[in-house]
Design a protein around this motif. Structure first.
Motif, PDB file in Angstrom:
ATOM      1  N   SER A 157       0.920  -1.208   0.039  1.00 52.92           N
ATOM      2  CA  SER A 157       0.015  -0.017  -0.023  1.00 52.92           C
ATOM      3  C   SER A 157       0.837   1.230  -0.104  1.00 52.92           C
ATOM      4  N   LYS A 158       1.897   1.243   0.533  1.00 55.01           N
ATOM      5  CA  LYS A 158       2.828   2.527   1.071  1.00 55.01           C
ATOM      6  C   LYS A 158       3.556   2.534  -0.607  1.00 55.01           C
ATOM      7  N   LEU A 159       3.821   1.502  -1.145  1.00 58.80           N
ATOM      8  CA  LEU A 159       4.600   1.719  -2.561  1.00 58.80           C
ATOM      9  C   LEU A 159       3.660   2.161  -3.567  1.00 58.80           C
ATOM     10  N   ASN A 160       2.284   1.563  -3.415  1.00 59.14           N
ATOM     11  CA  ASN A 160       1.234   1.967  -4.530  1.00 59.14           C
ATOM     12  C   ASN A 160       0.864   3.384  -4.331  1.00 59.14           C
ATOM     13  N   SER A 161       0.564   3.730  -2.958  1.00 60.87           N
ATOM     14  CA  SER A 161       0.200   5.110  -2.920  1.00 60.87           C
ATOM     15  C   SER A 161       1.118   6.281  -3.088  1.00 60.87           C
ATOM     16  N   SER A 162       2.442   5.771  -3.265  1.00 61.72           N
ATOM     17  CA  SER A 162       3.522   6.666  -3.799  1.00 61.72           C
ATOM     18  C   SER A 162       3.672   6.638  -5.328  1.00 61.72           C
ATOM     19  N   GLY A 163       2.755   5.698  -6.049  1.00 60.13           N
ATOM     20  CA  GLY A 163       2.898   5.677  -7.562  1.00 60.13           C
ATOM     21  C   GLY A 163       3.789   4.737  -7.932  1.00 60.13           C
ATOM     22  N   VAL A 164       4.251   3.941  -7.020  1.00 61.15           N
ATOM     23  CA  VAL A 164       5.443   2.806  -7.215  1.00 61.15           C
ATOM     24  C   VAL A 164       4.495   1.417  -7.453  1.00 61.15           C
ATOM     25  N   THR A 165       4.951   0.633  -8.881  1.00 62.38           N
ATOM     26  CA  THR A 165       4.649  -0.764  -9.021  1.00 62.38           C
ATOM     27  C   THR A 165       5.443  -1.661  -8.585  1.00 62.38           C
ATOM     28  N   ILE A 166       5.092  -2.725  -8.063  1.00 60.26           N
ATOM     29  CA  ILE A 166       5.823  -3.876  -7.264  1.00 60.26           C
ATOM     30  C   ILE A 166       5.660  -5.129  -8.053  1.00 60.26           C
ATOM     31  N   THR A 167       6.247  -5.860  -8.330  1.00 57.61           N
ATOM     32  CA  THR A 167       6.199  -7.113  -9.047  1.00 57.61           C
ATOM     33  C   THR A 167       7.039  -8.170  -8.362  1.00 57.61           C
ATOM     34  N   PHE A 168       6.136  -9.452  -7.904  1.00 54.92           N
ATOM     35  CA  PHE A 168       6.812 -10.571  -7.310  1.00 54.92           C
ATOM     36  C   PHE A 168       7.107 -11.770  -8.549  1.00 54.92           C
ATOM     37  N   LEU A 169       8.326 -11.721  -8.964  1.00 55.12           N
ATOM     38  CA  LEU A 169       8.743 -12.562  -9.986  1.00 55.12           C
ATOM     39  C   LEU A 169       8.352 -13.795  -9.820  1.00 55.12           C
ATOM     40  N   ASP A 170       8.712 -14.753  -8.969  1.00 52.72           N
ATOM     41  CA  ASP A 170       8.084 -16.116  -8.804  1.00 52.72           C
ATOM     42  C   ASP A 170       6.773 -16.247  -8.709  1.00 52.72           C
ATOM     43  N   ASN A 171       6.131 -15.451  -8.189  1.00 56.07           N
ATOM     44  CA  ASN A 171       4.519 -15.621  -7.828  1.00 56.07           C
ATOM     45  C   ASN A 171       3.934 -15.049  -9.073  1.00 56.07           C
ATOM     46  N   SER A 172       4.501 -14.360 -10.042  1.00 51.72           N
ATOM     47  CA  SER A 172       3.805 -13.795 -11.312  1.00 51.72           C
ATOM     48  C   SER A 172       2.792 -12.874 -10.576  1.00 51.72           C
ATOM     49  N   LEU A 173       3.030 -12.026  -9.907  1.00 51.00           N
ATOM     50  CA  LEU A 173       1.990 -10.767  -9.218  1.00 51.00           C
ATOM     51  C   LEU A 173       2.721  -9.545  -9.481  1.00 51.00           C
ATOM     52  N   THR A 174       1.492  -8.835  -9.909  1.00 45.48           N
ATOM     53  CA  THR A 174       2.132  -7.095 -10.080  1.00 45.48           C
ATOM     54  C   THR A 174       1.070  -6.560  -9.353  1.00 45.48           C
ATOM     55  N   PHE A 175       1.446  -5.507  -8.593  1.00 47.82           N
ATOM     56  CA  PHE A 175       0.383  -4.461  -7.730  1.00 47.82           C
ATOM     57  C   PHE A 175       0.957  -3.204  -8.391  1.00 47.82           C
ATOM     58  N   GLU A 176      -0.174  -2.314  -9.074  1.00 44.03           N
ATOM     59  CA  GLU A 176       0.003  -1.305  -9.777  1.00 44.03           C
ATOM     60  C   GLU A 176      -0.625  -0.200  -8.921  1.00 44.03           C
ATOM     61  N   PRO A 177      -0.106   1.030  -9.052  1.00 47.06           N
ATOM     62  CA  PRO A 177      -0.945   2.076  -8.313  1.00 47.06           C
ATOM     63  C   PRO A 177      -2.315   2.383  -8.903  1.00 47.06           C
ATOM     64  N   ASN A 178      -3.249   2.703  -8.164  1.00 47.34           N
ATOM     65  CA  ASN A 178      -4.735   3.165  -8.678  1.00 47.34           C
ATOM     66  C   ASN A 178      -5.364   1.974  -9.405  1.00 47.34           C
ATOM     67  N   LYS A 179      -4.833   0.868  -9.173  1.00 41.77           N
ATOM     68  CA  LYS A 179      -5.425  -0.359  -9.875  1.00 41.77           C
ATOM     69  C   LYS A 179      -6.074  -1.439  -8.865  1.00 41.77           C
TER      70      LYS A 179
END
Length: 208
Positions: free
Chosen positions: A88-110
């Motif tokens: 939540s802290k990363l996304n609220s700052s407009g930052v995207t985070i991706t977990f490579l092995d889990n194939s998961l990406t969390f993007e801001p405002n999505k």
């Protein structure tokens, strides 16, 4: 022109191991292969982000549009509460985070309900696995206490090899901080081997 428009978007990597016997090589290789320009690595056994200096530094420098890569969810957080907080802290700052092995990406405002569900499920499984390990460890200790007369709980004593013996000699004329830097041995280990050397010296005198 603003600083934001002058700055190229950055791709950061984060790796963590929880024991001194592990290393970051596999994680770092994956992060570099995925395009990480700078990787923050640390050894930390706790379950919360407080005290994780590399993670705290990463969170302090990321900016809107940046991407953070982590190999697996449990490398970033070991509890669902902390995991949600960091994402939540990363996304609220407009930052995207991706977990490579889990194939998961969390993007801001999505808001992706499926990804949120997966994150909580994976976090739950990670915590369940750790709980199982703790339970098995406790059961193992109980069995040894019941079946082995001379069983002693705790880590075995270190062998005072030449490297440790040199550190002990240096501690006689140098500060422990100096020895820590020179010998690449942590202060906690230096204290343990110093105590162990003293105990072994006493035992030797008694036995002689």
């Amino acid at each position: 022109m603003s600083r934001k428009s002058e700055r190229n978007l950055a791709i950061y990597g984060y790796s963590r191991v929880s024991t001194s016997n592990q290393d970051y090589k596999t994680q770092i290789f994956k992060l570099e292969d995925a395009g990480a320009d700078k990787i923050f690595s640390e050894k930390y056994t706790g379950t919360k982000k407080e005290g994780r200096k590399e993670l705290e530094e990463l969170l302090s420098i990321v900016e809107k549009g940046d991407l953070v890569l982590v190999t697996k969810i449990d490398r970033l957080a070991r509890s669902i509460v902390d995991l949600n907080g960091i994402i939540s802290k990363l996304n609220s700052s407009g930052v995207t985070i991706t977990f490579l092995d889990n194939s998961l990406t969390f993007e801001p405002n999505k808001n992706d309900s499926m990804q949120t569900l997966m994150m909580n499920m994976l976090g739950s499984f990670a915590q369940f696995e750790r709980d199982l390990i703790v339970t098995r460890t406790q059961e193992g200790k109980q069995w040894h206490r019941a079946n082995q007369k001379n069983y002693k709980e705790g880590r075995p004593k270190r062998v005072l090899n030449d490297h440790y013996k040199l550190a002990l000699e240096l501690m006689e004329t140098h500060s422990m901080r100096d020895v820590e830097k020179k010998m690449k041995i942590s202060l906690s280990t230096l204290n343990r081997i110093k105590k162990q050397a003293a105990e072994e010296k006493v035992l030797k005198v008694v036995n002689d």
